[in-house]
Design a protein around this motif. Structure first.
Motif, PDB file in Angstrom:
ATOM      1  N   ASN A   5      51.325  41.978  49.774  1.00  0.00           N
ATOM      2  CA  ASN A   5      50.847  42.750  48.635  1.00  0.00           C
ATOM      3  C   ASN A   5      51.865  42.756  47.508  1.00  0.00           C
ATOM      4  O   ASN A   5      53.026  42.404  47.676  1.00  0.00           O
ATOM      5  CB  ASN A   5      50.550  44.187  49.065  1.00  0.00           C
ATOM      6  N   ARG A   6      51.391  43.186  46.371  1.00  0.00           N
ATOM      7  CA  ARG A   6      52.236  43.457  45.221  1.00  0.00           C
ATOM      8  C   ARG A   6      51.866  44.815  44.690  1.00  0.00           C
ATOM      9  O   ARG A   6      50.696  45.081  44.417  1.00  0.00           O
ATOM     10  CB  ARG A   6      52.051  42.402  44.121  1.00  0.00           C
ATOM     11  N   SER A   7      52.832  45.701  44.589  1.00  0.00           N
ATOM     12  CA  SER A   7      52.560  47.062  44.146  1.00  0.00           C
ATOM     13  C   SER A   7      52.683  47.183  42.648  1.00  0.00           C
ATOM     14  O   SER A   7      53.527  46.534  42.015  1.00  0.00           O
ATOM     15  CB  SER A   7      53.533  48.041  44.812  1.00  0.00           C
ATOM     16  N   VAL A  59      43.908  50.041  47.189  1.00  0.00           N
ATOM     17  CA  VAL A  59      44.277  48.639  46.985  1.00  0.00           C
ATOM     18  C   VAL A  59      43.367  48.035  45.930  1.00  0.00           C
ATOM     19  O   VAL A  59      42.269  48.547  45.658  1.00  0.00           O
ATOM     20  CB  VAL A  59      44.160  47.820  48.288  1.00  0.00           C
ATOM     21  N   ILE A  60      43.858  46.935  45.316  1.00  0.00           N
ATOM     22  CA  ILE A  60      43.035  46.132  44.413  1.00  0.00           C
ATOM     23  C   ILE A  60      42.992  44.722  44.977  1.00  0.00           C
ATOM     24  O   ILE A  60      44.040  44.091  45.178  1.00  0.00           O
ATOM     25  CB  ILE A  60      43.593  46.123  42.981  1.00  0.00           C
ATOM     26  N   VAL A  61      41.796  44.259  45.287  1.00  0.00           N
ATOM     27  CA  VAL A  61      41.601  42.911  45.783  1.00  0.00           C
ATOM     28  C   VAL A  61      41.393  41.983  44.595  1.00  0.00           C
ATOM     29  O   VAL A  61      40.568  42.260  43.711  1.00  0.00           O
ATOM     30  CB  VAL A  61      40.400  42.843  46.735  1.00  0.00           C
ATOM     31  N   ILE A 117      46.236  42.798  46.532  1.00  0.00           N
ATOM     32  CA  ILE A 117      46.213  41.898  47.685  1.00  0.00           C
ATOM     33  C   ILE A 117      45.177  40.811  47.469  1.00  0.00           C
ATOM     34  O   ILE A 117      44.250  40.945  46.660  1.00  0.00           O
ATOM     35  CB  ILE A 117      45.889  42.653  48.991  1.00  0.00           C
ATOM     36  N   LYS A 118      45.348  39.723  48.249  1.00  0.00           N
ATOM     37  CA  LYS A 118      44.374  38.632  48.220  1.00  0.00           C
ATOM     38  C   LYS A 118      44.402  37.918  49.558  1.00  0.00           C
ATOM     39  O   LYS A 118      45.323  38.104  50.364  1.00  0.00           O
ATOM     40  CB  LYS A 118      44.693  37.656  47.093  1.00  0.00           C
ATOM     41  N   SER A 173      40.304  39.236  35.581  1.00  0.00           N
ATOM     42  CA  SER A 173      39.356  40.297  35.950  1.00  0.00           C
ATOM     43  C   SER A 173      40.065  41.548  36.440  1.00  0.00           C
ATOM     44  O   SER A 173      39.512  42.646  36.393  1.00  0.00           O
ATOM     45  CB  SER A 173      38.400  39.793  37.041  1.00  0.00           C
ATOM     46  N   GLN A 174      41.304  41.406  36.906  1.00  0.00           N
ATOM     47  CA  GLN A 174      42.036  42.560  37.426  1.00  0.00           C
ATOM     48  C   GLN A 174      43.282  42.833  36.585  1.00  0.00           C
ATOM     49  O   GLN A 174      43.317  43.762  35.802  1.00  0.00           O
ATOM     50  CB  GLN A 174      42.406  42.324  38.894  1.00  0.00           C
ATOM     51  N   SER A 175      44.321  42.020  36.776  1.00  0.00           N
ATOM     52  CA  SER A 175      45.543  42.223  36.003  1.00  0.00           C
ATOM     53  C   SER A 175      46.391  40.973  36.079  1.00  0.00           C
ATOM     54  O   SER A 175      46.185  40.112  36.930  1.00  0.00           O
ATOM     55  CB  SER A 175      46.335  43.423  36.547  1.00  0.00           C
ATOM     56  N   ILE A 176      47.342  40.888  35.142  1.00  0.00           N
ATOM     57  CA  ILE A 176      48.272  39.764  35.108  1.00  0.00           C
ATOM     58  C   ILE A 176      49.620  40.230  35.631  1.00  0.00           C
ATOM     59  O   ILE A 176      50.163  41.249  35.188  1.00  0.00           O
ATOM     60  CB  ILE A 176      48.428  39.214  33.675  1.00  0.00           C
ATOM     61  N   GLN A 177      50.121  39.501  36.608  1.00  0.00           N
ATOM     62  CA  GLN A 177      51.437  39.834  37.156  1.00  0.00           C
ATOM     63  C   GLN A 177      52.541  39.264  36.273  1.00  0.00           C
ATOM     64  O   GLN A 177      53.495  39.955  35.921  1.00  0.00           O
ATOM     65  CB  GLN A 177      51.577  39.287  38.577  1.00  0.00           C
ATOM     66  N   LYS A 178      52.424  37.983  35.918  1.00  0.00           N
ATOM     67  CA  LYS A 178      53.458  37.347  35.109  1.00  0.00           C
ATOM     68  C   LYS A 178      52.910  36.071  34.491  1.00  0.00           C
ATOM     69  O   LYS A 178      51.868  35.553  34.902  1.00  0.00           O
ATOM     70  CB  LYS A 178      54.687  37.030  35.951  1.00  0.00           C
TER      71      LYS A 178
END
Length: 358
Positions: free
Chosen positions: A233-235, A313-315, A242-243, A347-352
């Protein structure tokens, strides 16, 4: 009672005889019917030599008692004459139902009428009893139903008594009719080991204790249940991203033992694990991308339960929708220090965003 009888003749013209003719005395017996006193009608006894009692009858001489196996008194178990006594004790009677009555013979040898008929059931054999539910080794909580079986071939069962400390100790209730069962509120008993037992009593007063059944009362829920980890996961803030396939780890503890841990996704039961460590493998590709809520419920062996805190969680199993270098524009000549601006959507978010030269 003694009486003197005198007679004389009278003719049709009223001429009377010279004198009365007198008898030497006539005795008239007024015999009453005895009343039965004991045993009571339709009663039961474990005494195979019961004593039968009746009331005194006027002008009584010899009393006659019949004890029969049927109401017609055609099959006699005992027929006896009793002189100047108001009771009778027979030889040992076999188990069964008996009919009895009494009459008196006067001093002139005339029988009186029979008394009313009473019944008496003789049963000197103990009944049988056992506990069918619960079984030994059970862990119990809340209100449970204790089922007992009891039977008696002759007199029938009068009552079944229920105990939680072995027969005769810690009485918890009774049943007087089939099915012989009792609803026991275990919260009033306190947690711990208990010994169930029943005593069956038949209508003649014979009794028997069943074999004991050892159980454990536990009305205390598990002390803790926590979702400790979701792998890969990434918080970000209050959410975990998660994926793919991930493993959800849960810890649970109880003063006795944990029966199982159930794993829920968005309120629906997904998996169940009956042994520690409580790890759940979850293929997130089978659920839509977006926010989801995880929860675990732990059960002890008495079915007491405790829920974990919600785990958010966000999948996200989809790649970013688009990525565009907004500046500098394509084929632009630049010098010095240049700021590169990128427009990205997901659709969810950008990590980097990683930048590459060449």
């Amino acid at each position: 009672q003694n009486y003197t009888l005198s007679v004389r003749a009278v003719d049709k013209v009223s001429a009377r005889s010279a004198a009365w003719t007198t008898s030497n005395g006539i005795v008239i017996d007024m015999v009453t019917v005895p009343s039965l006193l004991a045993p009571d009608d339709a009663s039961f006894t474990s005494d195979t030599t019961p004593t039968f009692n009746w009331s005194n009858a006027t002008s009584g001489g010899t009393y006659e008692i019949w004890i029969a196996n049927n109401s017609a008194f055609t099959v006699l178990a005992n027929a006896s004459n009793v002189t100047n006594a108001l009771s009778f004790t027979p030889a040992a009677l076999p188990a069964g139902k008996y009919y009895w009555r009494v009459r008196v013979w006067d001093s002139a040898g005339n029988p009186g009428s029979w008394s009313a008929v009473r019944t008496l059931t003789v049963d000197a054999t103990a009944p049988t009893a056992s506990i069918s539910v619960p079984t030994g080794g059970s862990n119990l909580s809340g209100t449970i139903v204790i089922n007992a079986t009891a039977s008696d071939a002759t007199a029938g069962i009068a009552a079944v008594e229920f105990y939680a400390g072995g027969c005769g100790s810690n009485f918890i209730g009774n049943a007087t009719a089939e099915p012989f069962q009792f609803s026991w509120v275990t919260t009033s008993a306190g947690d711990g080991n208990k010994t169930l037992c029943v005593t069956a009593i038949d209508k003649a007063g014979n009794s028997v204790n069943s074999a004991t059944v050892a159980i454990t009362v536990d009305n205390t829920p598990p002390s803790s249940v926590v979702i400790t980890q979701v792998s890969g996961n990434r918080s970000s803030g209050n959410y975990v991203f998660i994926k793919g396939t991930t493993v959800v780890s849960v810890t649970a503890s109880d003063a006795a033992s944990i029966q199982k841990v159930d794993f829920y996704i968005d309120g629906g039961l997904n998996l169940s694990d009956a042994s520690s460590p409580y790890d759940f493998t979850w293929d997130t590709t089978k659920i839509g991308d977006g926010s989801h809520v995880l929860k675990a419920i732990a059960y002890d062996n008495a079915n007491n339960s405790r829920e974990s805190a919600m785990f958010n969680v966000i999948v996200d199993n989809g790649a970013p929708i688009s990525i565009v270098i907004a500046s500098p524009q394509n084929n632009t000549f630049v010098t010095g220090t240049v700021t590169i601006t990128v427009a990205v959507s997901d659709s969810q978010s950008i990590q980097k965003v990683d930048f590459f030269n060449g």
